[in-house]
Scaffold this motif. Structure first.
Motif, PDB file in Angstrom:
ATOM      1  N   ASP A 194       0.825  -1.210   0.000  1.00  0.00           N
ATOM      2  CA  ASP A 194       0.000   0.000   0.000  1.00  0.00           C
ATOM      3  C   ASP A 194       0.856   1.257   0.000  1.00  0.00           C
ATOM      4  O   ASP A 194       0.410   2.315  -0.427  1.00  0.00           O
ATOM      5  CB  ASP A 194      -0.913   0.019   1.231  1.00  0.00           C
ATOM      6  CG  ASP A 194      -1.857  -1.173   1.250  1.00  0.00           C
ATOM      7  OD1 ASP A 194      -2.480  -1.442   0.215  1.00  0.00           O
ATOM      8  OD2 ASP A 194      -1.958  -1.829   2.313  1.00  0.00           O
ATOM      9  N   GLY A 195       2.065   1.154   0.501  1.00  0.00           N
ATOM     10  CA  GLY A 195       2.970   2.290   0.596  1.00  0.00           C
ATOM     11  C   GLY A 195       4.257   1.841   1.257  1.00  0.00           C
ATOM     12  O   GLY A 195       4.479   0.655   1.487  1.00  0.00           O
ATOM     13  N   THR A 196       5.084   2.813   1.583  1.00  0.00           N
ATOM     14  CA  THR A 196       6.336   2.509   2.280  1.00  0.00           C
ATOM     15  C   THR A 196       6.124   2.678   3.780  1.00  0.00           C
ATOM     16  O   THR A 196       5.149   3.303   4.221  1.00  0.00           O
ATOM     17  CB  THR A 196       7.458   3.452   1.827  1.00  0.00           C
ATOM     18  OG1 THR A 196       7.115   4.785   2.212  1.00  0.00           O
ATOM     19  CG2 THR A 196       7.686   3.362   0.321  1.00  0.00           C
ATOM     20  N   LEU A 197       7.052   2.160   4.562  1.00  0.00           N
ATOM     21  CA  LEU A 197       6.982   2.323   6.007  1.00  0.00           C
ATOM     22  C   LEU A 197       7.017   3.804   6.363  1.00  0.00           C
ATOM     23  O   LEU A 197       6.277   4.260   7.237  1.00  0.00           O
ATOM     24  CB  LEU A 197       8.133   1.576   6.692  1.00  0.00           C
ATOM     25  CG  LEU A 197       8.133   1.617   8.219  1.00  0.00           C
ATOM     26  CD1 LEU A 197       6.883   0.954   8.786  1.00  0.00           C
ATOM     27  CD2 LEU A 197       9.381   0.946   8.759  1.00  0.00           C
ATOM     28  N   ALA A 198       7.836   4.578   5.669  1.00  0.00           N
ATOM     29  CA  ALA A 198       7.921   6.020   5.932  1.00  0.00           C
ATOM     30  C   ALA A 198       6.585   6.715   5.668  1.00  0.00           C
ATOM     31  O   ALA A 198       6.239   7.689   6.342  1.00  0.00           O
ATOM     32  CB  ALA A 198       9.016   6.649   5.083  1.00  0.00           C
ATOM     33  N   GLU A 199       5.808   6.209   4.701  1.00  0.00           N
ATOM     34  CA  GLU A 199       4.510   6.802   4.383  1.00  0.00           C
ATOM     35  C   GLU A 199       3.409   6.369   5.347  1.00  0.00           C
ATOM     36  O   GLU A 199       2.357   6.998   5.414  1.00  0.00           O
ATOM     37  CB  GLU A 199       4.092   6.426   2.958  1.00  0.00           C
ATOM     38  CG  GLU A 199       4.985   7.022   1.892  1.00  0.00           C
ATOM     39  CD  GLU A 199       4.749   6.406   0.523  1.00  0.00           C
ATOM     40  OE1 GLU A 199       5.149   7.057  -0.458  1.00  0.00           O
ATOM     41  OE2 GLU A 199       4.202   5.281   0.420  1.00  0.00           O
ATOM     42  N   ALA A 200       3.637   5.303   6.067  1.00  0.00           N
ATOM     43  CA  ALA A 200       2.647   4.784   7.023  1.00  0.00           C
ATOM     44  C   ALA A 200       2.710   5.628   8.287  1.00  0.00           C
ATOM     45  O   ALA A 200       3.274   5.236   9.297  1.00  0.00           O
ATOM     46  CB  ALA A 200       2.918   3.313   7.321  1.00  0.00           C
ATOM     47  N   ASP A 201       2.123   6.807   8.208  1.00  0.00           N
ATOM     48  CA  ASP A 201       2.309   7.804   9.247  1.00  0.00           C
ATOM     49  C   ASP A 201       1.188   7.880  10.269  1.00  0.00           C
ATOM     50  O   ASP A 201       1.064   8.855  10.990  1.00  0.00           O
ATOM     51  CB  ASP A 201       2.529   9.178   8.609  1.00  0.00           C
ATOM     52  CG  ASP A 201       1.359   9.599   7.726  1.00  0.00           C
ATOM     53  OD1 ASP A 201       0.370   8.850   7.634  1.00  0.00           O
ATOM     54  OD2 ASP A 201       1.443  10.690   7.143  1.00  0.00           O
ATOM     55  N   ARG A 202       0.382   6.847  10.343  1.00  0.00           N
ATOM     56  CA  ARG A 202      -0.676   6.820  11.364  1.00  0.00           C
ATOM     57  C   ARG A 202      -0.016   7.013  12.730  1.00  0.00           C
ATOM     58  O   ARG A 202       1.062   6.488  12.999  1.00  0.00           O
ATOM     59  CB  ARG A 202      -1.398   5.482  11.317  1.00  0.00           C
ATOM     60  CG  ARG A 202      -2.508   5.355  12.349  1.00  0.00           C
ATOM     61  CD  ARG A 202      -3.074   3.948  12.354  1.00  0.00           C
ATOM     62  NE  ARG A 202      -3.699   3.575  11.111  1.00  0.00           N
ATOM     63  CZ  ARG A 202      -4.989   3.712  10.842  1.00  0.00           C
ATOM     64  NH1 ARG A 202      -5.785   4.242  11.731  1.00  0.00           N
ATOM     65  NH2 ARG A 202      -5.474   3.313   9.689  1.00  0.00           N
ATOM     66  N   VAL A 203      -0.671   7.733  13.619  1.00  0.00           N
ATOM     67  CA  VAL A 203      -0.110   8.002  14.940  1.00  0.00           C
ATOM     68  C   VAL A 203       0.028   6.711  15.740  1.00  0.00           C
ATOM     69  O   VAL A 203       1.032   6.482  16.408  1.00  0.00           O
ATOM     70  CB  VAL A 203      -0.978   9.030  15.707  1.00  0.00           C
ATOM     71  CG1 VAL A 203      -0.475   9.206  17.115  1.00  0.00           C
ATOM     72  CG2 VAL A 203      -0.986  10.355  14.958  1.00  0.00           C
ATOM     73  N   SER A 204      -0.972   5.845  15.683  1.00  0.00           N
ATOM     74  CA  SER A 204      -0.856   4.590  16.413  1.00  0.00           C
ATOM     75  C   SER A 204      -1.595   3.480  15.677  1.00  0.00           C
ATOM     76  O   SER A 204      -2.537   3.726  14.928  1.00  0.00           O
ATOM     77  CB  SER A 204      -1.374   4.745  17.840  1.00  0.00           C
ATOM     78  OG  SER A 204      -2.737   4.484  17.945  1.00  0.00           O
ATOM     79  N   TRP A 205      -1.142   2.266  15.916  1.00  0.00           N
ATOM     80  CA  TRP A 205      -1.721   1.066  15.309  1.00  0.00           C
ATOM     81  C   TRP A 205      -2.182   0.168  16.447  1.00  0.00           C
ATOM     82  O   TRP A 205      -1.545   0.102  17.493  1.00  0.00           O
ATOM     83  CB  TRP A 205      -0.655   0.335  14.481  1.00  0.00           C
ATOM     84  CG  TRP A 205      -0.053   1.204  13.424  1.00  0.00           C
ATOM     85  CD1 TRP A 205       1.040   2.017  13.551  1.00  0.00           C
ATOM     86  CD2 TRP A 205      -0.516   1.378  12.096  1.00  0.00           C
ATOM     87  NE1 TRP A 205       1.271   2.682  12.376  1.00  0.00           N
ATOM     88  CE2 TRP A 205       0.330   2.304  11.464  1.00  0.00           C
ATOM     89  CE3 TRP A 205      -1.576   0.835  11.366  1.00  0.00           C
ATOM     90  CZ2 TRP A 205       0.167   2.699  10.141  1.00  0.00           C
ATOM     91  CZ3 TRP A 205      -1.732   1.225  10.049  1.00  0.00           C
ATOM     92  CH2 TRP A 205      -0.872   2.143   9.457  1.00  0.00           C
ATOM     93  N   ASP A 206      -3.255  -0.559  16.234  1.00  0.00           N
ATOM     94  CA  ASP A 206      -3.676  -1.522  17.254  1.00  0.00           C
ATOM     95  C   ASP A 206      -2.697  -2.684  17.314  1.00  0.00           C
ATOM     96  O   ASP A 206      -2.531  -3.302  18.363  1.00  0.00           O
ATOM     97  CB  ASP A 206      -5.098  -2.005  16.965  1.00  0.00           C
ATOM     98  CG  ASP A 206      -6.100  -0.870  17.111  1.00  0.00           C
ATOM     99  OD1 ASP A 206      -6.159  -0.288  18.208  1.00  0.00           O
ATOM    100  OD2 ASP A 206      -6.792  -0.558  16.120  1.00  0.00           O
TER     101      ASP A 206
END
Length: 191
Positions: free
Chosen positions: A58-70
């Motif tokens: 879906d994208g790169t780790l750097a682009e995965a900018d959600r504040v928190s993940w469950d």
């Protein structure tokens, strides 16, 4: 809706990754598949799995900018697990996840190669048997999936346990047990 980050690297075990993502999405989980490497295909990040299958992320780790993940859940496979372990941004996120009391999942080579290497492997865990029976103070469990509620870590053994791993991660992040059970039945999983 619960959210799970699934980081991938070249050499990650694609059967585990795709099974995990598929099961989580069937359970209604918002999954982001993120490459930790820079390869692209038509602009989309892509990884080449341990058996040669290409997976579009879906994208790169750097682009995965959600504040928190469950949860952050890791596929195994080599050399992919080693690349994940050697990615400082991912290790920082895993440590933040643990410190916040959020879930971490790891299957196959990732419990020993990623979690144990960075002090995140709980006392109750399992992993791919060829790695050995003991890592530090943790003796490898013999069940297919191990959930350590205290550490908030789900571990599993390998490709044949990937669907069960996905169901366990879904349950851990708060998916209604009836939904998890329904997906289990739809997938013909005999637990």
């Amino acid at each position: 809706m619960p959210s799970v980050l699934v980081p991938l690297a070249n050499g990650s075990e694609e059967l585990e990754a795709v099974s995990l993502v598929n099961v989580l999405r069937r359970c209604g989980v918002d999954v982001t598949l993120a490459s930790v490497e820079g390869d692209t295909l038509g602009g989309a990040p892509i990884v080449k799995g341990s058996r040669g299958t290409r997976v579009v992320c879906d994208g790169t780790l750097a682009e995965a900018d959600r504040v928190s993940w469950d949860a952050i859940a890791l596929a195994g496979g080599l050399p992919g697990a080693q690349t994940l372990s050697d990615t400082p941004e991912l290790i920082s996120r895993l440590k933040e996840q643990s410190a916040a009391g959020k879930w971490i999942g790891a299957i196959c080579a990732s419990p020993p190669v990623v979690l144990a290497a960075h002090g995140l492997l709980p006392p109750t865990a399992t992993w791919y048997p060829s790695v050995g029976d003991t890592l530090g103070d943790t003796k490898r469990g013999t069940t297919r999936v191990v959930i350590d509620e205290g550490a908030r870590v789900v571990t599993s053994q390998g490709p044949a346990t990937a669907i069960e791993f996905g169901l366990a991660v879904a349950g851990a992040v708060g998916v209604d047990p009836k939904v998890v059970s329904s997906v289990r039945e739809q997938l013909l999983v005999d637990l």
